[in-house]
Design a protein around this motif. Structure first.
Motif, PDB file in Angstrom:
ATOM      1  N   SER A 177      49.291  14.248  73.937  1.00  0.00           N
ATOM      2  CA  SER A 177      48.301  15.010  73.179  1.00  0.00           C
ATOM      3  C   SER A 177      46.893  14.839  73.741  1.00  0.00           C
ATOM      4  O   SER A 177      46.116  15.792  73.803  1.00  0.00           O
ATOM      5  CB  SER A 177      48.330  14.577  71.713  1.00  0.00           C
ATOM      6  N   ASP A 334      47.960  21.807  60.417  1.00  0.00           N
ATOM      7  CA  ASP A 334      48.102  22.177  61.820  1.00  0.00           C
ATOM      8  C   ASP A 334      48.432  23.664  61.886  1.00  0.00           C
ATOM      9  O   ASP A 334      49.476  24.096  61.374  1.00  0.00           O
ATOM     10  CB  ASP A 334      49.221  21.367  62.464  1.00  0.00           C
ATOM     11  N   GLU A 336      49.549  25.492  64.169  1.00  0.00           N
ATOM     12  CA  GLU A 336      50.749  25.825  64.925  1.00  0.00           C
ATOM     13  C   GLU A 336      52.028  25.582  64.133  1.00  0.00           C
ATOM     14  O   GLU A 336      52.988  26.343  64.227  1.00  0.00           O
ATOM     15  CB  GLU A 336      50.792  25.000  66.222  1.00  0.00           C
ATOM     16  N   THR A 337      52.050  24.516  63.329  1.00  0.00           N
ATOM     17  CA  THR A 337      53.252  24.173  62.572  1.00  0.00           C
ATOM     18  C   THR A 337      53.170  24.564  61.103  1.00  0.00           C
ATOM     19  O   THR A 337      54.194  24.703  60.436  1.00  0.00           O
ATOM     20  CB  THR A 337      53.523  22.667  62.656  1.00  0.00           C
ATOM     21  N   LYS A 339      52.103  22.632  58.890  1.00  0.00           N
ATOM     22  CA  LYS A 339      52.279  21.398  58.133  1.00  0.00           C
ATOM     23  C   LYS A 339      51.038  20.521  58.268  1.00  0.00           C
ATOM     24  O   LYS A 339      50.219  20.718  59.164  1.00  0.00           O
ATOM     25  CB  LYS A 339      53.509  20.629  58.641  1.00  0.00           C
ATOM     26  N   ASP A 416      60.559  12.179  64.116  1.00  0.00           N
ATOM     27  CA  ASP A 416      61.175  11.990  62.801  1.00  0.00           C
ATOM     28  C   ASP A 416      62.465  11.200  62.878  1.00  0.00           C
ATOM     29  O   ASP A 416      62.710  10.290  62.088  1.00  0.00           O
ATOM     30  CB  ASP A 416      61.434  13.351  62.134  1.00  0.00           C
TER      31      ASP A 416
END
Length: 480
Positions: A177, A334, A336-337, A339, A416
């Motif tokens: 990132s 975010d 893009e997601t 979430k 996850d």
């Protein structure tokens, strides 16, 4: 077959209400049974960290033992774990991390006392100890030996999760990132560095940890305090939201939490789970390092090692949580997601409110140092657990090699699934350890009060005490 879903379902069961009650309940029980001595003697314990008690049997100094334990605990839990807990459990999860750590002082003290009391010398003349030896020598019989074997097996599994894959995963994610580095490249570098470092033995790990851990911890604490001071205007509102959501009976969102919705159960669940992931109180891992220390009394090393929980969770984790709470970054979505931003990205976002783009460098480098030291510390734990099951040098060398290559898998897998696997392994490892602590709590209390009477009170008055020169029958029994 969805293996990720299966692991998540097992994880939800392992970390259900029973485990939370057992973890916190054991800490509460021990705190009361020990008459709050771990709390009352915390300043004394901190003072003892630098005390030199090298005349007794052991492989490393008490300070080096603590640094090995801290190298394995001060890791991604302090950066990624706190952020994850505050997203999944709400800001109130920070309170439950702190509460679990407060009672975890007694848990960490007790398991370290038993580790020193029941340790043995292996066939190479090194100290071998930890919960498996306390179970075998303290509980004894078929039950004790069965519990010991289960704990050792779970510890080996956990070493690949909490100590390896989660750390490598977080390092790779941070560098990808921040610097757009390919996770596969990061994984390859980790394999090489790990293999080079692991073949030097416990004394080398202790020497390196005693230098690296204090330096990296001090640096991280300084930069977190800078961010908190810069955002001090938002701090009262952040603390209020943390306290409110920690004890909210129903799901709610608001304030610093933004879109984060959580109830007291989710705050408790994630706060305790991530707190244990960070400080490892109750897991039985740190006592493996405590058993290697040169010390004149089991209780002395118990006090020294319990300070790891204080520094790790009650100081460093809380500072990270206050940075996030005062930054206004919690609850950021975010694009893009769709979430809420979590993990290392949330911590970077919080630090960027003060350091801008430099925040990525600060967090990525801190994370890399924290996580890599954890990888080395947990290799020692896993190797000692495997040694208990199969004391063969060739097997240990094979374990080190496999362990090093697993860092590549951790660096390149989904976050996850890695976290769920780690939580599951932690829970399975903690169960026999907590049962052992409750079973042998009488032994812990006996060591605690003997030390208080014969040593602590006298040292607090400024007297010099050398138990190695005392010839009482009890002193002889205390040194195994």
């Amino acid at each position: 077959m969805d293996y990720g879903l299966i692991i998540k379902q097992i994880n939800d069961f392992v970390w259900g209400p029973v485990m939370l009650a057992l973890l916190v309940g054991t800490g509460v029980f021990l705190t009361v049974r020990l008459k709050f001595k771990p709390w009352l003697n915390l300043p004394y314990a901190i003072k003892m960290i630098l005390a030199k008690k090298d005349s007794s049997e052991g492989d490393v100094t008490p300070f080096q033992s603590l640094m090995i334990a801290l190298s394995a605990t001060v890791g991604t839990g302090n950066i990624v774990g706190v952020a994850t807990a505050m997203v999944l459990g709400g800001p109130g999860a920070l309170v439950w991390m702190w509460i679990s750590a407060a009672f975890g002082l007694s848990t960490k003290y007790a398991e370290s006392v038993l580790a020193v009391k029941y340790r043995e010398n292996n066939n190479r003349g090194e100290m071998a100890g930890g919960p498996m030896y306390a179970m075998k020598n303290g509980i004894g019989g078929f039950v004790g030996k069965t519990m010991a074997a289960l704990f050792a097996a779970f510890a080996v599994c956990a070493s690949f999760g909490i100590g390896n894959m989660t750390q490598a995963n977080s390092i790779a994610a941070a560098f990808n990132s921040s610097f757009h580095v390919d996770p596969a490249f990061v994984g390859a570098i980790l394999v090489i560095l790990t293999m080079v470092a692991l073949f030097r033995g416990v004394r080398s790990i202790g020497a390196v940890s005693s230098f690296v851990v204090p330096v990296m911890a001090a640096f991280y604490m300084i930069v977190t305090i800078v961010v908190i001071v810069a955002n001090v205007a938002n701090l009262p509102a952040g603390i209020a939201e943390i306290l409110t959501m920690a004890f909210s009976p129903s799901a709610m969102a608001g304030g610093v939490g933004g879109s984060i919705v959580a109830s007291i159960m989710s705050a408790m669940r994630w706060g305790v789970a991530r707190g244990v992931f960070s400080n490892e109180a109750g897991l039985g891992s740190a006592p493996i390092a405590a058993a290697a220390a040169r010390t004149d009394h089991p209780s002395r090393q118990g006090y020294v090692n319990m300070t790891g929980t204080f520094f790790d969770t009650m100081i460093i984790c809380v500072l990270t949580g206050l940075v996030i709470a005062s930054s206004g970054a919690l609850g950021t979505i975010d694009p893009e997601t769709g979430k809420a931003v979590s993990g290392a990205q949330l911590t970077i976002l919080a630090f960027s409110t003060v350091f801008g783009e430099h925040a990525r460098v600060i967090i990525s480098c801190s994370l890399a140092l924290f996580a890599f030291s954890t990888i080395l510390g947990w290799e020692y734990y896993g190797e000692k657990a495997l040694e208990y099951l199969w004391d063969n040098h060739d097997i240990s060398v094979m374990y080190r090699t496999i362990y090093a290559f697993v860092t590549y898998i951790g660096a390149t897998q989904a976050l996850d699934m890695v976290w769920d696997f780690s939580d599951t392994a932690n829970g399975l490892m903690a169960i026999p350890n907590l049962i052992c602590l409750l079973w042998l709590s009488k032994d812990v209390a006996r060591e605690c009060f003997d030390y208080e009477e014969r040593v602590a009170v006298r040292e607090k008055r400024g007297e010099k005490v050398d138990l190695n020169l005392e010839s009482t029958d009890y002193a002889k029994k205390s040194l195994i």
